[in-house]
Scaffold this motif. Sequence first.
Motif, PDB file in Angstrom:
ATOM      1  N   SER A   9      54.667 -76.699 -63.910  1.00  0.00           N
ATOM      2  CA  SER A   9      54.645 -76.150 -62.546  1.00  0.00           C
ATOM      3  C   SER A   9      54.250 -74.689 -62.560  1.00  0.00           C
ATOM      4  O   SER A   9      53.690 -74.186 -61.591  1.00  0.00           O
ATOM      5  CB  SER A   9      56.039 -76.231 -61.928  1.00  0.00           C
ATOM      6  N   ASN A  73      43.853 -66.953 -56.960  1.00  0.00           N
ATOM      7  CA  ASN A  73      44.983 -67.883 -57.111  1.00  0.00           C
ATOM      8  C   ASN A  73      45.432 -68.340 -55.715  1.00  0.00           C
ATOM      9  O   ASN A  73      44.863 -67.899 -54.706  1.00  0.00           O
ATOM     10  CB  ASN A  73      46.161 -67.215 -57.858  1.00  0.00           C
ATOM     11  N   LEU A  78      46.632 -67.973 -49.800  1.00  0.00           N
ATOM     12  CA  LEU A  78      47.656 -68.049 -48.748  1.00  0.00           C
ATOM     13  C   LEU A  78      47.715 -66.752 -47.942  1.00  0.00           C
ATOM     14  O   LEU A  78      47.900 -66.782 -46.724  1.00  0.00           O
ATOM     15  CB  LEU A  78      49.018 -68.373 -49.374  1.00  0.00           C
ATOM     16  N   HIS A  99      57.258 -71.268 -51.110  1.00  0.00           N
ATOM     17  CA  HIS A  99      57.197 -70.299 -52.209  1.00  0.00           C
ATOM     18  C   HIS A  99      57.096 -68.892 -51.598  1.00  0.00           C
ATOM     19  O   HIS A  99      56.647 -68.749 -50.459  1.00  0.00           O
ATOM     20  CB  HIS A  99      55.933 -70.626 -53.017  1.00  0.00           C
ATOM     21  N   SER A 101      54.888 -66.903 -52.040  1.00  0.00           N
ATOM     22  CA  SER A 101      53.475 -66.670 -51.681  1.00  0.00           C
ATOM     23  C   SER A 101      53.195 -67.029 -50.236  1.00  0.00           C
ATOM     24  O   SER A 101      52.186 -66.619 -49.667  1.00  0.00           O
ATOM     25  CB  SER A 101      52.554 -67.516 -52.561  1.00  0.00           C
ATOM     26  N   ASN A 140      54.425 -76.406 -47.659  1.00  0.00           N
ATOM     27  CA  ASN A 140      54.286 -76.583 -49.106  1.00  0.00           C
ATOM     28  C   ASN A 140      54.250 -78.093 -49.384  1.00  0.00           C
ATOM     29  O   ASN A 140      55.229 -78.792 -49.137  1.00  0.00           O
ATOM     30  CB  ASN A 140      55.505 -75.929 -49.788  1.00  0.00           C
ATOM     31  N   ILE A 142      54.210 -79.912 -52.219  1.00  0.00           N
ATOM     32  CA  ILE A 142      55.260 -80.352 -53.163  1.00  0.00           C
ATOM     33  C   ILE A 142      56.087 -79.138 -53.560  1.00  0.00           C
ATOM     34  O   ILE A 142      55.551 -78.131 -54.033  1.00  0.00           O
ATOM     35  CB  ILE A 142      54.668 -80.989 -54.430  1.00  0.00           C
ATOM     36  N   ASN A 144      58.106 -76.638 -55.601  1.00  0.00           N
ATOM     37  CA  ASN A 144      58.119 -76.277 -57.020  1.00  0.00           C
ATOM     38  C   ASN A 144      59.547 -76.104 -57.528  1.00  0.00           C
ATOM     39  O   ASN A 144      59.753 -75.662 -58.642  1.00  0.00           O
ATOM     40  CB  ASN A 144      57.315 -74.985 -57.252  1.00  0.00           C
ATOM     41  N   ASP A 169      49.793 -75.470 -48.482  1.00  0.00           N
ATOM     42  CA  ASP A 169      49.913 -74.898 -49.828  1.00  0.00           C
ATOM     43  C   ASP A 169      49.935 -76.068 -50.805  1.00  0.00           C
ATOM     44  O   ASP A 169      50.951 -76.749 -50.955  1.00  0.00           O
ATOM     45  CB  ASP A 169      51.205 -74.071 -49.923  1.00  0.00           C
ATOM     46  N   SER A 171      49.521 -75.920 -54.070  1.00  0.00           N
ATOM     47  CA  SER A 171      49.624 -75.396 -55.442  1.00  0.00           C
ATOM     48  C   SER A 171      50.160 -76.434 -56.413  1.00  0.00           C
ATOM     49  O   SER A 171      49.686 -76.544 -57.544  1.00  0.00           O
ATOM     50  CB  SER A 171      50.548 -74.175 -55.484  1.00  0.00           C
ATOM     51  N   GLN A 172      51.180 -77.177 -55.986  1.00  0.00           N
ATOM     52  CA  GLN A 172      51.804 -78.143 -56.903  1.00  0.00           C
ATOM     53  C   GLN A 172      51.225 -79.549 -56.773  1.00  0.00           C
ATOM     54  O   GLN A 172      51.593 -80.426 -57.548  1.00  0.00           O
ATOM     55  CB  GLN A 172      53.328 -78.193 -56.669  1.00  0.00           C
ATOM     56  N   THR A 192      45.433 -73.369 -56.162  1.00  0.00           N
ATOM     57  CA  THR A 192      45.423 -72.552 -57.365  1.00  0.00           C
ATOM     58  C   THR A 192      44.785 -73.394 -58.453  1.00  0.00           C
ATOM     59  O   THR A 192      44.979 -74.614 -58.497  1.00  0.00           O
ATOM     60  CB  THR A 192      46.845 -72.062 -57.716  1.00  0.00           C
ATOM     61  N   HIS A 194      45.054 -73.151 -61.896  1.00  0.00           N
ATOM     62  CA  HIS A 194      45.578 -73.208 -63.270  1.00  0.00           C
ATOM     63  C   HIS A 194      46.743 -74.165 -63.468  1.00  0.00           C
ATOM     64  O   HIS A 194      47.353 -74.197 -64.527  1.00  0.00           O
ATOM     65  CB  HIS A 194      46.004 -71.797 -63.703  1.00  0.00           C
ATOM     66  N   LYS A 195      47.074 -74.932 -62.414  1.00  0.00           N
ATOM     67  CA  LYS A 195      48.188 -75.878 -62.579  1.00  0.00           C
ATOM     68  C   LYS A 195      47.580 -77.269 -62.820  1.00  0.00           C
ATOM     69  O   LYS A 195      46.886 -77.460 -63.812  1.00  0.00           O
ATOM     70  CB  LYS A 195      49.124 -75.797 -61.385  1.00  0.00           C
TER      71      LYS A 195
HETATM   72  C1  LIG Z   1      54.419 -74.023 -54.230  1.00  0.00           C
HETATM   73  C2  LIG Z   1      53.704 -72.836 -54.798  1.00  0.00           C
HETATM   74  N1  LIG Z   1      52.989 -72.060 -53.976  1.00  0.00           N
HETATM   75  C3  LIG Z   1      52.308 -70.994 -54.437  1.00  0.00           C
HETATM   76  C4  LIG Z   1      52.327 -70.669 -55.779  1.00  0.00           C
HETATM   77  C5  LIG Z   1      51.555 -69.476 -56.230  1.00  0.00           C
HETATM   78  O1  LIG Z   1      50.586 -69.822 -57.156  1.00  0.00           O
HETATM   79  P1  LIG Z   1      49.795 -68.669 -57.934  1.00  0.00           P
HETATM   80  O2  LIG Z   1      50.834 -67.906 -58.710  1.00  0.00           O
HETATM   81  O3  LIG Z   1      48.852 -69.386 -58.825  1.00  0.00           O
HETATM   82  O4  LIG Z   1      49.167 -67.826 -56.925  1.00  0.00           O
HETATM   83  C6  LIG Z   1      53.079 -71.440 -56.667  1.00  0.00           C
HETATM   84  C7  LIG Z   1      53.157 -71.074 -58.101  1.00  0.00           C
HETATM   85  O5  LIG Z   1      54.081 -71.335 -58.801  1.00  0.00           O
HETATM   86  C8  LIG Z   1      53.779 -72.554 -56.167  1.00  0.00           C
HETATM   87  O6  LIG Z   1      54.509 -73.331 -56.960  1.00  0.00           O
END
Ligand SMILES: Cc1ncc(COP(=O)(O)O)c(C=O)c1O
Length: 375
Positions: A9, A73, A78, A99, A101, A140, A142, A144, A169, A171-172, A192, A194-195
């Motif tokens: 994650s 990222n 966001l 998150h 973010s 969001n 999923i 995290n 979002d 990301s997950q 993002t 890199h996940k």
């Molecule tokens: C649900 C969620 N949103 C946003 C992010 C932010 O991702 P990044 O750090 O790649 O910008 C993460 C990263 O862990 C996340 O799990």
Amino acid sequence: MKVYYFDNSATSSPKPEMVYRIVDTAIREYSANPGRAGHRKAIEVGKKIYEVREKVAIFFGVKNSLNVAFTSNATESLNFAIKGAIPKSSHVITTNFEHNSVLRPLFYMQDEKDVKLTFINTYEELEKNITSKTKAVVINHISNVNGTVQDIKKIGEICRKYGILFILDASQSAGYIDINMERDNIDILCLTGHKSLFGIQGIGAICLKDEVKIKPIIEGGTGSFSKLSRQPEEMPEVLEAGTLNTPGVMSLGAGIDFISEIGIHKIKEHEDNLSQKFIKGLEKIEKIKLYKSLTGEQGPVISLNIEGIESGDLSTILDEEFNILVRPGFHCAPLAHKAIGSYEVGTVRFSFGFFNTEEELNFILEALKNIALQI
Ligand SMILES: Cc1ncc(COP(=O)(O)O)c(C=O)c1O
């Protein structure tokens, strides 16, 4: 010595071989600056960037690939979405599982732009809280923290019915669940790289529906419209100020190729199998407090605590005595811990990736059993 990596994650590790190879190629052979010159090397890199834009568009059902902008990222995506598309003095609905973010840009909008925020827990609450001032729903996909999966089709339908901007979002979820902007009625998709998309760190993307307009948050060079005194309004230039991360963009393209070769449904099936077996195993161990999804649909992220051990201490024991790498604490999502009852203590988070195996899973279950027995 073997290391058991269950922190996917945070970032996926390892990456597919083809991702390592393409980054090497990108640095050696595609080293010119795309869009900044008319010479052959700059044009070659520009073509590679364009190819990945097309790949992202096809993979996420974006009608026009020019509506895909590369970012650093999900955090940047966001910020662009929340600060660039939400009008001042409006109302936004979001969840307790966001998150930082999402939360921090939203609280900025509340403090600086007179935006009212409503935090919801259920789909019924979503519809009930919509008013004439509601301009966006930020969700969001999923969590995290505990892998809560939101039903984005349902949310997309509600947003469409009321003409509200749906900002997701992912990301997950991107690379684990099939997402299609048109089918799922997503207006702004924040990614993002890199996940679960298997790119390297430092690459992300934001995808827009045709009719969505975002104001630039960062202004600067785009290699085009050089005489304009302000940022061009066209996508993707409006959101792509400054030199792009070519190795990152190309790694994202290779990550998407890898997922397409395996099949996203197979990836999900494998990770779901690990999550379900993990939960079954944990339920047999006394003293374990488990934090599962609250919607019934479980993503490959599971949190727990062992009675009598601080989350930070448990993760240190797992690392130092068992070579198991996980993340303790609050996972940048403070409100989620209020919702699941772990605000004082945090949790230890296990997050699965495509390269984790059942053998590794059995090893971590055995380790947790041993630790719980010794308390
Ligand atoms: C649900 C969620 N949103 C946003 C992010 C932010 O991702 P990044 O750090 O790649 O910008 C993460 C990263 O862990 C996340 O799990």
